[in-house]
Design an enzyme around this catalytic site. Sequence first.
Site: not given
Length: 631
Positions: A189, A255-256, A258, A276
């Site tokens: 994560d 989570w998409g 960067a 999420d």
Amino acid sequence: MKKLLTAGLIAALSGSSLSAAPPDPLAPTGRWSAYTAGRAATPPMGWSTWNAFATDIDEDKIIGSAQQIVDSGLAAKGYRYINIDDGWALKRRMPDGRMIIRTDKFPSARAGGETPSFKPFTDRLHAMGLKAGIYSDLGRNTCSEAWSPTDTDLPRGSVLEREVGLYGRVDQDIKLYFADWGFDFIKVDGCGLRDYGPDSERVRSGKFRALGPLLDSGAVTRTDIPAVQALFRQINTALTRENPDGDYLLSLCVWGAANVRAWGKDYGSISRTSDDISPAWGRLLVNYDTTVTRSLYAHPGSWNDPDMLHIGAGDFDADHLTEARSHFALWAMLNAPLMIGTDLRKTPKALLDVFGNADIIALDQDPAGNQATLAYDSSDLQILVKTLASGDKALAIFNRSSGDYDVDLSAAHLKFSDASPVELTDLWSKRRTSFTGKTKLHIKPRETLIFRVKGTRTLQGGYYLSEQPGSVNPAVDGVVRPTVDPTIFRTAAGWAGTNGAGDRPTYAGWGGARADSAPYGQVLHVAGKPFAAGIGILANSRLEVRNSRARRFTTMVGVDDSATDKTHSVTFAVYGDGKLLATSQPLKWGMAARQLSVPVAGIKLIELVARSAHADTATLPVTWGDAALME
């Protein structure tokens, strides 16, 4: 992190002159650069604790679900990974820094003596014919430590003891998890790089040390992308060292953020393209949209991940079989990891049957590794097509809306001849039908029709590159300023609800390489001529194309009509195994497409370079029209 980056910069400079020119990213390498480490020749399948239990996990729940995977026959159909998510760590022991397991929740860990070990747990899963996965974070602390409403399941102890993430401990932890404990998969994560800045309440309270923020989910411009990538490189180095047999998987979970939708394919086995998922239709649309246009960014070894299956709850429970089936069918067409997220000990047979549909699983696991591409695209309805290793096609017709539709399906959508029969096999009902030229199908709200299709190819003796995105890698896609993608569905069913300013566009990737589409979504056109097949990409780009048996590569090249730059020229070049095979004259907007046709027999890697002297490539989309490998 500043020290880490400074050290890396010094190391990079130590062997070269300060005045040395940077390498040319468009120079052919003769080497496939997308991620192939680990064991992800096909998308991983399995089960994860998070959607069912969050941090409230224990050994009985996990082993019970694993046993159900075996007893239901799902393991025999490919569901093998049993993944522990956040919530397993008690603390980091000081002063040696060893991770300590919550033995009250995982009693078998006590078999390790004074120092608890997950080895008995992973041995048990392995004895069942399964694989074991574990969780960590890029930072010092995890997502649950940042966001859990209670501290019931959180790490205990001092500030340092509660730092259970990988930051500063990568080598030590990866050795422990893989070499000592026997795990086969790790999900990493990014909350530790995002949620522990010096101004956050959790840091100001004195409960946590500050780090970053190096990552911002809301704006790619506030993210230190090289720093995030450097940490994943360090993890990969450790994984390679501790797994000499290569039997491991790395899940990137930022989570998409960067701009990971562009580079995740180069750093991990699976890479999250979105925040999420939740058990709501609107949230499915968000996660699906972050992946569906990214077919060129997924390949055997490195897959797009729109998050776990949420079948079994909310809009996808047993009372919503239409939505549950759509969820499963779409994830299979996207070549997404099929990770079940429900409590399998309580899952009704109707949903087990969804998870166990062998014909749809086969689409996800097809060895060609081609993520579906969009043959028809609208806000209400989409037609997705993927080419299978056998030469058959998979077809999904997705009704995103609340209304019924009569769909005109043509052989052209499938790149099949309209003069020969097209055979459809419905993968839910197993009913077979056929048509020639065009047929009409009825689709209900939120339904996804899914078929295996046989027909006669329009292009005889070869394949368009857009039909085989799993063999095409945008090593350089020309995007120099990551920009948020405005086409992704935005929902009030996110984690913030109606707090704040709403679900604003956040996922970078606008302008990336597209199959059968210009980078910004238009139909491919050069000087007014449309191309139903081809690759759309920005100038100053380099595509890598794997070749096994083709003897000739052909294409029509030019500056796409969607370009707003009508001044600067682009030169197209084709390389084979690093050597120049053909080049075009400089081409500008409005000039007719030029043909390139080159022999490629015996060549393993073809590279397609579109080069311009203009730095603002965002204004200069180009087209590799009808690009094809001919046998």
